[in-house]
Design a protein around this motif. Structure first.
Motif, PDB file in Angstrom:
ATOM      1  N   GLU A  29       1.341  -1.489   0.050  1.00 20.14           N
ATOM      2  CA  GLU A  29       0.150   0.023  -0.540  1.00 20.14           C
ATOM      3  C   GLU A  29       0.779   1.294  -0.230  1.00 20.14           C
ATOM      4  OE1 GLU A  29      -3.855   2.720   2.152  1.00 20.14           O
ATOM      5  OE2 GLU A  29      -2.526   0.522   2.731  1.00 20.14           O
ATOM      6  N   GLU A  30       2.007   1.307   1.173  1.00 16.27           N
ATOM      7  CA  GLU A  30       2.924   2.032   0.790  1.00 16.27           C
ATOM      8  C   GLU A  30       3.346   2.574  -0.972  1.00 16.27           C
ATOM      9  OE1 GLU A  30       4.347   1.966   5.450  1.00 16.27           O
ATOM     10  OE2 GLU A  30       5.102   1.116   3.687  1.00 16.27           O
ATOM     11  N   GLU A  33       0.402   3.528  -2.421  1.00 15.93           N
ATOM     12  CA  GLU A  33       0.425   5.323  -2.715  1.00 15.93           C
ATOM     13  C   GLU A  33       1.745   6.896  -2.867  1.00 15.93           C
ATOM     14  OE1 GLU A  33      -0.295   5.769   1.617  1.00 15.93           O
ATOM     15  OE2 GLU A  33      -2.079   5.130   0.915  1.00 15.93           O
ATOM     16  N   THR A  37       1.378  10.419  -4.215  1.00 12.31           N
ATOM     17  CA  THR A  37       2.288  11.010  -3.518  1.00 12.31           C
ATOM     18  C   THR A  37       3.151  12.368  -3.660  1.00 12.31           C
ATOM     19  OG1 THR A  37       2.623  10.047  -2.058  1.00 12.31           O
ATOM     20  CG2 THR A  37       0.226  10.672  -1.501  1.00 12.31           C
TER      21      THR A  37
END
Length: 255
Positions: A29-30, A33, A37
Motif C-alpha cells: 500500500e505504501e 501511494e 503522492t
C-alpha cells in the motif's frame, strides 16, 4: 490509447512484488501511494530492495518503476530512478513502450521534460502499435505534451502501422488521430503547429539515420528497441552489399 494499457501499471507493480518477496519493510500500500503522492524516499527504498537483473523490476504487464513514475507524472522520481541506473528509454518487458510514451499518453508534461532532458528518444517506435510519443499525445488529447514533443524534434510524419492498431487506423499519423478522436486539440496552438508541420511534409515516415547509427543494429535498437530486427529494416529498404545508407536518410520500418 495507452491509458487502457497502463492504468493498472502501478497496481501491477504492487501485486507482483508480493510474489517476489515476503520480507519487504515497505508495504504494498505504501508503494502504491508513493507514486501518487510523489514520495521519492519510499520508491527508492523499494528499488534498492528489489530483486532482478541490475535491480530492474518488471510487473506482470512488463512495466518498470520508471514507467510508473511517468504514468503518475512524477519527474523527481523519474530523475532519481534514471540517476540510479534505470535507462531513460527502458522498454516494458515485451520491448513495447518507453517511459516517454507512457508520459505522453497520460499528459505527463513535467515528467516528459525530465525524460527528454535525460536524453529520451523522442521518435522511438512502439513495438506493437508502431506509434510514437507524439501519436499517443495526440490520440489522448494532450496539447501541452504535443507542443513539448514538437519542440524536442518529434516527427509528425511517422504513421502507426503496428499489428495492434485497428485496420481502419493503420497508417494514420498524429494529426489524423487528433482529427478522429480529439478534433478540439487541433484548435489549440499546439494542434495548429502539428497541422502546419504535417502539411509541410516535414519529417520521415520511418526512421531518420542519425550520427550514432553506425550500424543497422544500433538504429534498430534506438527506434524499435530490438537490435535483432536490423535484418527486417535492411530488407524493407533494399540495403545490402550494393546499397548502403547515409546520415539523414529516411528508412522504412517494419510493422
Amino acid at each position: 490509447m495507452f491509458k487502457t494499457l497502463t492504468t493498472a501499471f502501478i497496481a501491477l507493480h504492487v501485486v507482483s512484488s508480493a510474489a517476489h518477496s515476503t520480507d519487504r519493510q515497505i508495504t504494498l500500500e505504501e508503494l502504491y501511494e508513493a507514486f501518487g503522492t510523489g514520495n521519492l524516499e519510499t520508491v527508492m527504498a523499494f528499488k534498492a530492495k528489489d530483486l532482478g537483473t541490475d535491480f530492474v523490476f518488471y510487473g506482470p504487464r512488463g512495466a518498470t518503476l520508471l514507467h510508473s513514475a511517468a504514468q503518475s507524472d512524477q519527474p523527481e522520481i523519474a530523475t532519481a530512478l534514471i540517476a540510479d541506473g534505470l535507462p531513460v528509454d527502458i522498454r516494458t518487458k515485451s520491448k513495447a513502450a518507453t517511459p516517454l510514451m507512457i508520459a505522453a499518453s497520460h499528459c505527463g508534461t513535467r515528467t516528459g521534460i525530465a525524460l527528454l532532458d535525460a536524453g529520451a528518444e523522442v521518435n522511438a517506435i512502439h513495438k506493437s502499435t508502431g506509434g510514437t510519443a507524439l501519436i499517443f499525445a495526440a490520440w489522448d488529447n494532450c496539447p501541452e505534451m504535443v507542443s513539448l514533443l514538437l519542440d524536442a524534434g518529434a516527427d509528425p510524419m511517422i504513421a502507426a502501422r503496428g499489428r495492434k492498431v485497428p485496420n481502419d487506423e493503420r497508417g494514420l499519423m498524429a494529426v489524423d488521430f487528433a482529427r478522429k478522436h480529439n478534433p478540439a486539440l487541433l484548435e489549440t496552438r499546439a494542434g495548429k503547429r502539428l497541422v502546419a508541420r504535417t502539411e509541410a511534409g516535414e519529417g520521415c515516415d520511418g526512421a531518420r539515420v542519425e550520427a550514432g547509427d553506425t550500424t543497422l543494429e544500433i538504429l534498430a535498437e534506438r527506434v524499435l528497441g530490438e537490435a535483432k530486427r536490423w535484418r527486417n529494416i535492411a530488407k524493407l529498404n533494399g540495403l545490402g552489399p550494393g546499397k548502403g545508407y547515409r546520415l539523414g536518410d529516411c528508412l522504412k520500418l517494419p510493422v
